[in-house]
Structure formats: C-alpha cells, structure tokens
Design an enzyme around this catalytic site. Structure first.
Site, PDB file in Angstrom:
ATOM      1  N   LYS A  98      -4.372 -12.260  12.286  1.00 36.95           N
ATOM      2  CA  LYS A  98      -5.596 -11.620  11.800  1.00 36.95           C
ATOM      3  C   LYS A  98      -6.820 -12.399  12.283  1.00 36.95           C
ATOM      4  CE  LYS A  98      -3.841  -9.624   7.459  1.00 36.95           C
ATOM      5  NZ  LYS A  98      -4.130  -8.219   7.736  1.00 36.95           N
ATOM      6  N   ARG A 127       5.251  -3.062   4.680  1.00 34.52           N
ATOM      7  CA  ARG A 127       6.195  -1.936   4.689  1.00 34.52           C
ATOM      8  C   ARG A 127       7.590  -2.398   5.062  1.00 34.52           C
ATOM      9  NH1 ARG A 127       2.291   0.784   8.964  1.00 34.52           N
ATOM     10  NH2 ARG A 127       0.895  -0.320   7.545  1.00 34.52           N
TER      11      ARG A 127
HETATM   12  N1  BES Z   1      -2.066  -7.011   3.688  1.00 38.22           N
HETATM   13  C1  BES Z   1      -2.594  -6.138   4.679  1.00 38.22           C
HETATM   14  C2  BES Z   1      -3.448  -5.021   4.079  1.00 38.22           C
HETATM   15  C3  BES Z   1      -4.728  -5.429   3.388  1.00 38.22           C
HETATM   16  C4  BES Z   1      -5.942  -5.293   4.027  1.00 38.22           C
HETATM   17  C5  BES Z   1      -4.714  -5.889   2.078  1.00 38.22           C
HETATM   18  C6  BES Z   1      -7.105  -5.644   3.378  1.00 38.22           C
HETATM   19  C7  BES Z   1      -5.884  -6.249   1.439  1.00 38.22           C
HETATM   20  C8  BES Z   1      -7.082  -6.124   2.084  1.00 38.22           C
HETATM   21  C9  BES Z   1      -1.460  -5.493   5.482  1.00 38.22           C
HETATM   22  O1  BES Z   1      -0.321  -6.262   5.627  1.00 38.22           O
HETATM   23  C10 BES Z   1      -1.981  -5.241   6.849  1.00 38.22           C
HETATM   24  O2  BES Z   1      -2.253  -6.176   7.525  1.00 38.22           O
HETATM   25  N2  BES Z   1      -2.076  -3.977   7.223  1.00 38.22           N
HETATM   26  C11 BES Z   1      -2.561  -3.604   8.504  1.00 38.22           C
HETATM   27  C12 BES Z   1      -1.631  -2.563   9.069  1.00 38.22           C
HETATM   28  C13 BES Z   1      -1.847  -2.254  10.505  1.00 38.22           C
HETATM   29  C14 BES Z   1      -1.477  -3.442  11.363  1.00 38.22           C
HETATM   30  C15 BES Z   1      -1.035  -1.041  10.886  1.00 38.22           C
HETATM   31  C16 BES Z   1      -3.967  -3.061   8.324  1.00 38.22           C
HETATM   32  O3  BES Z   1      -4.220  -2.374   7.333  1.00 38.22           O
HETATM   33  O4  BES Z   1      -4.807  -3.336   9.169  1.00 38.22           O
HETATM   34 MN    MN Z   2      -0.431  -7.580   7.285  1.00 38.59          MN
END
Ligand code: BES
Ligand code: MN
Ligand code: ZN
Length: 513
Positions: free
Chosen positions: A289, A363
């Site tokens: 990230k 997921r």
């Molecule tokens: N934990 C994150 C989602 C999240 C985002 C939680 C902001 C709290 C605040 C999740 O694991 C994630 O990284 N999701 C990605 C998915 C994508 C790579 C398809 C996202 O939402 O960007």
């Molecule tokens: Mn994630």
C-alpha cells in the site's frame, strides 16, 4: 463476564430529592416555545430548577437545538452540584438516534467535568418509547467514556479531563430498566471490541489475537479452539494460509462456540455463524500500500474483534441461540516468502484462486472461514469485514454496506441497525457483468477485478465459498471502522461498528421470522 462500565439505578422521586453530583434535563423545541410563551408545563416536576430553566430559555441562553449541551451555573446551594440542559431540537423528530447521540455527548461532558453520578430527566415526555429510550441510555452511557490512551503518559491537564462518571440514575417511566441494562451490555461488548481493535500490530499479531480470544472465551464461558498454521494446512485452508505466509507470526483460525443452557431445544433456538476478517496488519503484501493508505491498517482486524466481542455479549446476555464465532486471522506482509501475484492457491472448498492482487487479502482469509462456517450447517451466516476501499468510497465514513441475496435477512439486519443507531445501507450483492470478471484464465477464480464495482466484486467472490442453501449476509465496514474525531457514541479510534447491530439481531431472533 462482560459488565457495563457504569451502574444504572432507577430513581423516580422528584428531582429535589436527588443529592448526587449532577442533573441532566432534556429540552425539546416545544418545551422552549412553551417556556417562551408562558411557563414550562413540567415546571413543578423540575423543582427546584424549574423556574430557573424557564428563565434561561426565555432569555435565550439555551435554545434547545439538537445536540446542544448547556451547563447551567448554579448560584445557590442546590440539591445537586451541577445542572445540565441538553437540546433535542424538534421534539417530534427526536428519535432514538438523536437521543442516543445527545445523551452520549452530554454524559461525556458531565463525566469529564468531575461528576461521578448523574440523574437524567426531561422537561416533557420524550417522543421515544421507553424501550428504545432505555437502550439508547444504556448504550450512550456505556460508550461515551471510552478512550484508548493506555500508552500515553498523562500530563496534568489531561488528567484533569479524566472521565469519572460511574452512576446514572433514571426515571423508569421514561427509560425501561431492562433495556437500559441490556444497552449497557451492548456498550461493554462494543468497548471490548474497540480495546482489541485499537491495539497496534506490534502488540497484537495473529498468535496473540488467538491468545486474546482464548482468554476472553474463558472469562465468558465460551468454548474456544485455535487452529495454528500446521492445523490450517491439514484442514486445507490454502487461502487463509497464503495471506499470512510472509509474516514472522503465523496465521490462525479461531472458533468460538456459545451454547444456551436449558431452555428450548437446539433446533428451535437456531444456530448462527458469525465470521470476522482479522488481518492484524494489512500492508498490502507485495502489492504494498502507498503511505496514505497503509496508516490505520491495524484496524483491519476489526471484523474479527467484533465477532469476539459479540460472542462475549451473547454469553453475558444468555441469549437463546447456538452461536459460532469464527475469526480468520493473519498478517498481510511483503517478504521473501510472500504470496505473489500470479500464484494459484486452493481454498478449503476445493476452488482454486489466481492471485491478481495481494492487497485483496481479506476475501482470501474469509473464503476458508466461510467454507468452514457452511460446514457447521447454521441457519444463517453473517460476516463482518473491513473489506474494500470501494465500499468506503461509495458510502462514506458513517454508513456500512450490507450485501445479501436474502430479502428477509436484509430486512431483519436493517431493522436491528436502525434500532441501535448504526447506519447500514443495502448494496447490490450480485451483478452479471461483474460476475464474469470473477473468472480466471488459469484457475476457478481471480481475487481482484479492478477498481469499479469493487465492493460488489468482493461480495460475489465471497459467495463462491458459502453453501448456497444457507442465508448469508456480508457487512463491509471498511468506511466506518475507524473514527477520526469523537462524535456521539463514537470516540476517536476503532468504532467497532456492527457489534450493536449483530447483538440486536441475535437478541431479536431475526432469523426465525
Ligand atoms: N483492508 C483493505 C480495505 C480497506 C480500505 C479497509 C480502507 C479500511 C479502509 C483491503 O484489504 C484492501 O486492501 N482492499 C483493496 C482491494 C483491491 C486491491 C481489489 C482496496 O479496497 O483497495
Ligand atoms: Mn488489503
Ligand atoms: Zn485488508
């Protein structure tokens, strides 16, 4: 056993007989108008403060705006030391949510201003029925003093602001005592979830979260089994395992069980499975990230923390259902052993998954947990997860997303959320075109389908691991799990959104309808 952080006491005598620290009086705009026109209807009942409150309103010092909290300077030797007025705004529109949030702000301030006890009253009858009002009082009083500051050296100024409220007195006619007590337990459960979710990743890693679950299970009379990585491999949980592979602390799956004692037979009582996403830190993995998005990812375990706390709440409330709590726990890190984009893993139900993006890890851990939950043959499965940024973008920071194909389940959960003041909005659980993008060229499924429709994609991915015959709902709390500022029943930090909604749903036996 879970206990409310404040004690609740019925008090139905006149205000003047109350010798404690503070009195809090609710005032609606109707009261304000009445006071301006003539005299407050309930003035007698409010003695010895009635005439004084009357005066304050007439002079315009207090206008009864929604959420307004006013500390009344007392110039004489009153029965109580402090008097506070709280505004409800339009008296007819002041529903349980307004009452809950206003109570929370008022009680928070009263607690911070060195009052150990408060008697809650109102200028006239509340528009909210005693059951809902009681729940709101119990929840607000139990939550408003929450803070996560155990790692902070307290300087004197802050020590001065320490919340001291310990006792709340209330007239039983206005607030139903049973609902107040129950609300206090709901709040205690939510505070417990916040306590665990607020801990950073260097304090709570997967094995430690397993230990915490074991301890809380023991304290609350739940059975608890923790599967370590070796067991996960034996149990063919390849999706959960791959997420935790690069962490120095291995993943685990926690299975908590509550069984009601005596009462109805198991069949009638019903069986519920709750599943929570427990990523103790989500760095994104090899798809690391960026700086803006990696901060606060200690909160990515909130779903699992909620499940743990709901289980403790179910036990404390002695609810009449068999409840299973499943926490899918891993730390998502980059490293030499990390799962890569292009890798193909096999989940417990045999389906293969091509890793498109290692940051779509929630997921994956839920896939195995949902397959396991399905094997328990429950009457309903509910999962809670900080799953997608897309859901947060769609609904903002105050509303969670609900995904389910089951209308009755959607209705029951929405009702519970509304009753408990947690905003929940139903989102599309499936979409034909998004469904097509779930397919992989080299495996059964891909774990990510790009930015658009990301929340629905994730829900559809999860559905591949739930037994088709079992009613199932997915709650995405990515937007609401972390509060930047305190507001109403929320303090800064983990909100543990969903604990009250789920406890309400189980209390009401929502799956029986
Ligand atoms: N934990 C994150 C989602 C999240 C985002 C939680 C902001 C709290 C605040 C999740 O694991 C994630 O990284 N999701 C990605 C998915 C994508 C790579 C398809 C996202 O939402 O960007
Ligand atoms: Mn994630
Ligand atoms: Zn995540």
């Amino acid at each position: 056993m879970l206990k409310s952080s404040v004690t609740f006491t019925q008090f139905s005598s006149p205000l003047k007989d109350w010798p404690g620290d503070a009195v809090l009086v609710f005032v609606g705009d109707a009261d304000a108008n009445e006071a301006k026109a003539a005299k407050l209807e309930q003035r007698e009942a409010l003695e010895p403060y009635g005439a004084y409150i009357d005066d304050l309103i007439q002079r315009g010092d207090f206008s009864a705006k929604k959420g307004e909290v006013f500390r009344v300077p007392l110039f004489w030797e009153g029965e109580a030391k402090n008097l506070y007025l709280a505004g409800l705004g339009d008296s007819q529109k002041a529903d349980a949510s307004v009452l809950r949030d206003t109570l929370a702000s008022a009680l928070r301030r009263i607690g911070r201003e060195h009052n150990n006890s408060v008697l809650v009253s109102a200028c006239s009858r509340l528009a909210v029925d005693p059951t809902s009002a009681g729940a709101a009082l119990g929840e607000a009083a139990g939550l408003c003093g929450y803070s996560f500051d155990k790692y902070k050296k307290k300087d004197e100024a802050e020590a001065d602001e320490r919340f001291v409220l310990k006792e709340v007195l209330f007239p039983a006619g206005m607030f139903d005592p049973k609902s107040v007590e129950q609300g206090g337990i709901f709040a205690a459960a939510q505070s417990l979830a916040r306590d665990v979710a607020n801990e950073p990743g260097n304090v709570i890693n997967p094995p430690i979260l397993g230990e915490v679950a074991r301890r809380i299970a023991e304290e609350n009379g739940l059975t608890c089994e923790v599967w370590d990585d070796r067991r996960l491999a034996l149990e063919r949980m390849g999706a959960l395992l791959c997420v935790g592979r690069a962490s120095t602390t291995p993943p685990c799956l926690v299975h908590l069980v509550y069984k009601p004692t005596g009462g109805r037979g198991r069949k009638k009582a019903g069986k519920i499975a709750l599943v929570g996403k427990g990523i103790t830190f989500d760095s994104g993995g090899l798809n690391l990230k960026p700086s803006d998005h990696i901060k606060t990812m200690k909160g990515d375990k909130t779903g699992a923390c909620n499940v743990l706390a709901i289980m403790a709440g179910v036990a404390a409330l002695k609810l009449d259902a068999e409840v299973h709590g499943i926490m899918a726990v891993a730390e998502n890190m980059p490293g030499g052993g990390a799962v890569r984009p292009d890798d193909i893993v096999r989940a417990r139900n045999g389906k293969t998954i091509e890793i498109e993006n290692t940051d779509a890890e929630g997921r994956l851990v839920l896939a195995d947990a949902l397959a396991f939950a399905s094997e328990l043959r429950p009457d309903v499965i509910i999962d809670i997860a900080t799953l997608t940024g897309a859901c947060a973008v769609a609904l903002g920071n105050w509303t969670a997303g609900l995904f389910t194909a089951d209308d009755a389940l959607a209705e029951a959960l929405s009702r519970s959320a509304a009753r408990r003041g947690e905003s929940l909005w139903r989102m599309p659980a499936s979409d034909e075109k998004i469904g097509e993008s779930l397919k992989s060229k080299v495996a059964d499924l891909v774990n990510s389908g790009g930015r658009y429709g990301g929340a629905t994609f994730a829900a559809m991915f999860l559905s591949e691991f739930v037994d088709k015959g079992i009613p199932w709902a997915h709650i995405d709390i990515a937007g609401v799990d972390f509060m930047k500022e305190e507001s109403g029943v929320y303090s800064r930090g983990a909100s543990a959104w969903g604990v009250r909604t789920c406890l309400d749903y189980i209390t009401e036996g929502g799956w029986r309808a």
